[in-house]
Design a protein around this motif. Structure first.
Motif, short mmCIF file in Angstrom:
data_model
loop_
_atom_site.label_atom_id
_atom_site.label_comp_id
_atom_site.label_asym_id
_atom_site.label_seq_id
_atom_site.Cartn_x
_atom_site.Cartn_y
_atom_site.Cartn_z
N ILE A 40 30.50 0.55 5.07
CA ILE A 40 31.13 1.86 5.20
C ILE A 40 32.60 1.78 4.81
O ILE A 40 33.12 2.65 4.10
N LEU A 41 33.27 0.74 5.23
CA LEU A 41 34.68 0.56 4.85
C LEU A 41 34.82 0.38 3.35
O LEU A 41 35.74 0.92 2.73
N ALA A 42 33.89 -0.35 2.74
CA ALA A 42 33.94 -0.52 1.29
C ALA A 42 33.71 0.80 0.56
O ALA A 42 34.35 1.06 -0.47
N LEU A 43 32.84 1.65 1.09
CA LEU A 43 32.65 2.97 0.48
C LEU A 43 33.91 3.82 0.60
O LEU A 43 34.26 4.57 -0.31
N ASP A 44 34.60 3.70 1.72
CA ASP A 44 35.86 4.41 1.89
C ASP A 44 36.91 3.90 0.90
O ASP A 44 37.66 4.68 0.32
N ILE A 45 36.92 2.60 0.69
CA ILE A 45 37.85 2.03 -0.28
C ILE A 45 37.49 2.49 -1.69
O ILE A 45 38.38 2.76 -2.51
N LEU A 46 36.20 2.61 -1.98
CA LEU A 46 35.79 3.12 -3.29
C LEU A 46 36.29 4.53 -3.53
O LEU A 46 36.69 4.88 -4.64
N THR A 47 36.30 5.33 -2.50
CA THR A 47 36.84 6.68 -2.62
C THR A 47 38.33 6.63 -2.95
O THR A 47 38.81 7.35 -3.82
N GLY A 48 39.05 5.76 -2.27
CA GLY A 48 40.48 5.60 -2.56
C GLY A 48 40.74 5.10 -3.97
O GLY A 48 41.69 5.53 -4.64
N ILE A 49 39.90 4.19 -4.44
CA ILE A 49 40.05 3.68 -5.80
C ILE A 49 39.77 4.78 -6.81
O ILE A 49 40.46 4.90 -7.83
N ALA A 50 38.75 5.59 -6.55
CA ALA A 50 38.46 6.71 -7.45
C ALA A 50 39.63 7.69 -7.50
O ALA A 50 39.98 8.20 -8.58
N ILE A 51 40.25 7.94 -6.36
CA ILE A 51 41.44 8.80 -6.34
C ILE A 51 42.56 8.18 -7.16
O ILE A 51 43.26 8.86 -7.91
N GLY A 52 42.71 6.85 -7.05
CA GLY A 52 43.71 6.16 -7.86
C GLY A 52 43.43 6.28 -9.35
O GLY A 52 44.34 6.53 -10.15
N PHE A 53 42.16 6.11 -9.74
CA PHE A 53 41.80 6.27 -11.16
C PHE A 53 42.15 7.68 -11.65
O PHE A 53 42.73 7.84 -12.73
N ILE A 54 41.79 8.67 -10.86
CA ILE A 54 42.05 10.06 -11.26
C ILE A 54 43.55 10.30 -11.38
O ILE A 54 44.01 10.95 -12.33
N ALA A 55 44.34 9.77 -10.46
CA ALA A 55 45.78 9.96 -10.50
C ALA A 55 46.40 9.28 -11.72
O ALA A 55 47.27 9.85 -12.38
N VAL A 56 45.94 8.07 -12.03
CA VAL A 56 46.49 7.37 -13.20
C VAL A 56 46.12 8.11 -14.49
O VAL A 56 46.95 8.25 -15.39
N ILE A 57 44.90 8.59 -14.57
CA ILE A 57 44.49 9.35 -15.76
C ILE A 57 45.31 10.64 -15.86
O ILE A 57 45.68 11.07 -16.95
N ALA A 58 45.61 11.26 -14.71
CA ALA A 58 46.42 12.48 -14.73
C ALA A 58 47.81 12.19 -15.27
O ALA A 58 48.37 12.97 -16.05
N VAL A 59 48.39 11.07 -14.88
CA VAL A 59 49.72 10.71 -15.38
C VAL A 59 49.65 10.35 -16.86
O VAL A 59 50.51 10.74 -17.65
N LYS A 60 48.61 9.63 -17.24
CA LYS A 60 48.48 9.18 -18.62
C LYS A 60 48.26 10.34 -19.59
O LYS A 60 48.83 10.34 -20.69
N THR A 61 47.45 11.31 -19.18
CA THR A 61 47.15 12.44 -20.07
C THR A 61 48.11 13.61 -19.90
O THR A 61 48.20 14.45 -20.78
N GLY A 62 48.76 13.68 -18.75
CA GLY A 62 49.65 14.81 -18.48
C GLY A 62 48.92 16.07 -18.07
O GLY A 62 49.50 17.15 -18.01
N PHE A 63 47.64 15.95 -17.75
CA PHE A 63 46.83 17.10 -17.35
C PHE A 63 46.85 17.19 -15.82
O PHE A 63 46.24 16.38 -15.12
N SER A 64 47.56 18.18 -15.28
CA SER A 64 47.82 18.23 -13.84
C SER A 64 46.62 18.70 -13.01
O SER A 64 46.64 18.57 -11.79
N LEU A 65 45.59 19.21 -13.65
CA LEU A 65 44.41 19.64 -12.89
C LEU A 65 43.73 18.44 -12.22
O LEU A 65 43.11 18.59 -11.17
N TYR A 66 43.89 17.27 -12.79
CA TYR A 66 43.30 16.07 -12.20
C TYR A 66 43.85 15.79 -10.81
O TYR A 66 43.16 15.22 -9.97
#
Length: 117
Positions: A40-66
């Motif tokens: 369960i803790l690993a699944l919670d960490i996976l959610t945090g990692i997915a949020i991190g991926f989305i945030a990095v892609i948002a910064v990289k592309t400049g698309f703020s909807l992410y």
């Protein structure tokens, strides 16, 4: 001289590599976790990692909807963690005694208070 765009490109690429490594380690913990709370803790960490991926892609592309998507995923991830925690707690109560009935509750109140009203 290094431009700000080059710094952002290198930093975002480095962040994606680190997040990818964290993703692999978390998936390994979900698969090989010895206990349910570990998974369960690993699944919670996976959610945090997915949020991190989305945030990095948002910064990289400049698309703020992410960023809005990352916030929504954070809320859903929090609710999933609470649901898993409740599941683990209810699973532990299977072996315990059933809750006291109304008659037993009155007896327990008298013992606790010392006097009958």
């Amino acid at each position: 001289m290094i431009t700000p765009a080059a710094i952002v490109a290198v930093a975002s690429s480095t962040a994606l590599v680190i997040l990818g490594l964290a993703l692999i380690l978390s998936v390994w913990r979900v698969v090989a976790g010895p206990t349910l709370p570990d998974r369960i803790l690993a699944l919670d960490i996976l959610t945090g990692i997915a949020i991190g991926f989305i945030a990095v892609i948002a910064v990289k592309t400049g698309f703020s909807l992410y960023i809005d998507i990352a916030i929504s995923l954070g809320l859903v991830g929090f609710l999933a963690t609470v649901a898993f925690a409740r599941f683990v707690l209810s699973r532990g109560n299977i072996k315990s005694k059933p809750p006291a009935t109304a008659a037993n509750g009155n007896t327990q109140k008298r013992r606790a208070g010392g006097k009958k009203r």
